[in-house]
Scaffold this active site. Sequence first.
Site, mmCIF file in Angstrom:
data_model
loop_
_atom_site.group_PDB
_atom_site.id
_atom_site.type_symbol
_atom_site.label_atom_id
_atom_site.label_comp_id
_atom_site.label_asym_id
_atom_site.label_seq_id
_atom_site.Cartn_x
_atom_site.Cartn_y
_atom_site.Cartn_z
ATOM 1 N N GLY A 172 0.483 3.895 -1.618
ATOM 2 C CA GLY A 172 -0.337 5.108 -1.625
ATOM 3 C C GLY A 172 -0.672 5.570 -0.223
ATOM 4 O O GLY A 172 -1.004 6.743 -0.010
ATOM 5 N N ASP A 173 -0.606 4.675 0.744
ATOM 6 C CA ASP A 173 -0.735 5.026 2.162
ATOM 7 C C ASP A 173 0.629 5.250 2.798
ATOM 8 O O ASP A 173 0.851 6.230 3.517
ATOM 9 C CB ASP A 173 -1.429 3.889 2.931
ATOM 10 C CG ASP A 173 -2.911 3.794 2.666
ATOM 11 O OD1 ASP A 173 -3.570 4.846 2.662
ATOM 12 O OD2 ASP A 173 -3.413 2.678 2.483
ATOM 13 N N ILE A 174 1.548 4.317 2.564
ATOM 14 C CA ILE A 174 2.777 4.266 3.358
ATOM 15 C C ILE A 174 3.748 5.380 2.987
ATOM 16 O O ILE A 174 4.340 6.011 3.876
ATOM 17 C CB ILE A 174 3.435 2.884 3.216
ATOM 18 C CG1 ILE A 174 2.542 1.828 3.897
ATOM 19 C CG2 ILE A 174 4.826 2.866 3.820
ATOM 20 C CD1 ILE A 174 2.978 0.399 3.651
ATOM 21 N N GLY A 227 0.805 -1.217 0.000
ATOM 22 C CA GLY A 227 0.000 0.000 0.000
ATOM 23 C C GLY A 227 0.833 1.260 0.000
ATOM 24 O O GLY A 227 0.746 2.082 0.924
#
Length: 417
Positions: A186-188, A184
């Site tokens: 796009g989050d991390i 992920g």
Amino acid sequence: MVDNSEQTKKENGDAGPLAGLRVIDMTHVMAGPFATMTLSDLGADVIKIESPDGDLVRDNAPHLQPDEAYGGYFNSVNRNKRSVVLNLKTEEGKEVFKLLVEDADILIENFTVGTMDGLGLSYERLSEINPELIYASIRGFGDPRVTDTPYADQPAFDLIAQAMGGIMSITGTEETGPLKAGPGIGDIFPAVLTLVGILSALHHRERTGEGQYVDTAMVDGVLSLTERIVHQYSVGGDTPGPQGNSHPLLFPYDRFPTTDGYIVITAITNGQWRSLCEYMDRPDLAEQYPEKADRLENKDTLRPIISSWTEQFSKRELFEMLGDDVPCGPVYTVEDIVDDPHFKANNMLPEVEHADTGEEVMIAGSPINFSKTPSSVSRRAPFLGEHTEEVLAEMGFDENDITELQDSGAIDIRNDD
């Protein structure tokens, strides 16, 4: 700010470089929790504020057994934290929260735009209570305080950030079309950038005594990670597309087959290329394609030649053979990672207790190392409300106060072990 170093040492070990900092964690799912997890690994006292229902992903798989307190997902990114349940829809809960803010250094949240404002707990209000507070948010497209984006009110998840930030456009192959990256990011990655912003704001506060607002947009974070597509477009006039494991500007910089999987080889300098050709017993290739441009132009000819050589060996054999002279690495599965001595030596696979079972489980550790103030993964993720009573007692609430708050519905306490 209040010096919380003794509490931090007690909870996180002796003692990370951020010991003495108190963080109010108002985050959920992945982006925010990853940021606060990293702060807790580095020694900060992270107090995770949860509603009576808890973080949205507490019950996400995988599980060791049915009906346990939380799954592996939650345990992985919420280790080292303390959980306090506050009902911020009650006036009593808000008052307790404001008292927490008075002694906090950092607050991080990743709600949709306006959520905290609607509770009467906006950055502006909280900075009046504590002018030194560093307030950080992670949103899909940014916060109106610092951006004019037309998408501020739209929610976003990892997949959306990967799509709009450009990384999907160059991931995959011509046949597959755009693909998301496995983890992920796009989050991390926006979470990591948020940490850079927070530590920068701490430095500013050290010089000036003033806190500030820090905001990171997930989509912007992914674009910064995918930076090469911008200069390829603006300088080269190209709109890059997916091209598998190869590189648009370098060769060999690719994945090659082995007897038991794959290895990546990145022999990008002329010297590294000559070394690879020596191992392959093909000095003629080094003579025929001596420069980067030669190899890139003829990559379709060279790729099958290299592949026919690599597929005679296992990925471990190739790694041990080439590693000192030719940059390369086996394509690892998680089973390979668990078996590799590097990750054990770097304490990247610590074991912590898991939920109600008491069973030890492996999670990914902290990659940040220090010579004098070590980072630490020392404690499982908290049960919902596990530390409510403990934190309130530290704030000066006595047993009667805590009972009254619980009776009013402002707080919740986990009473069992």
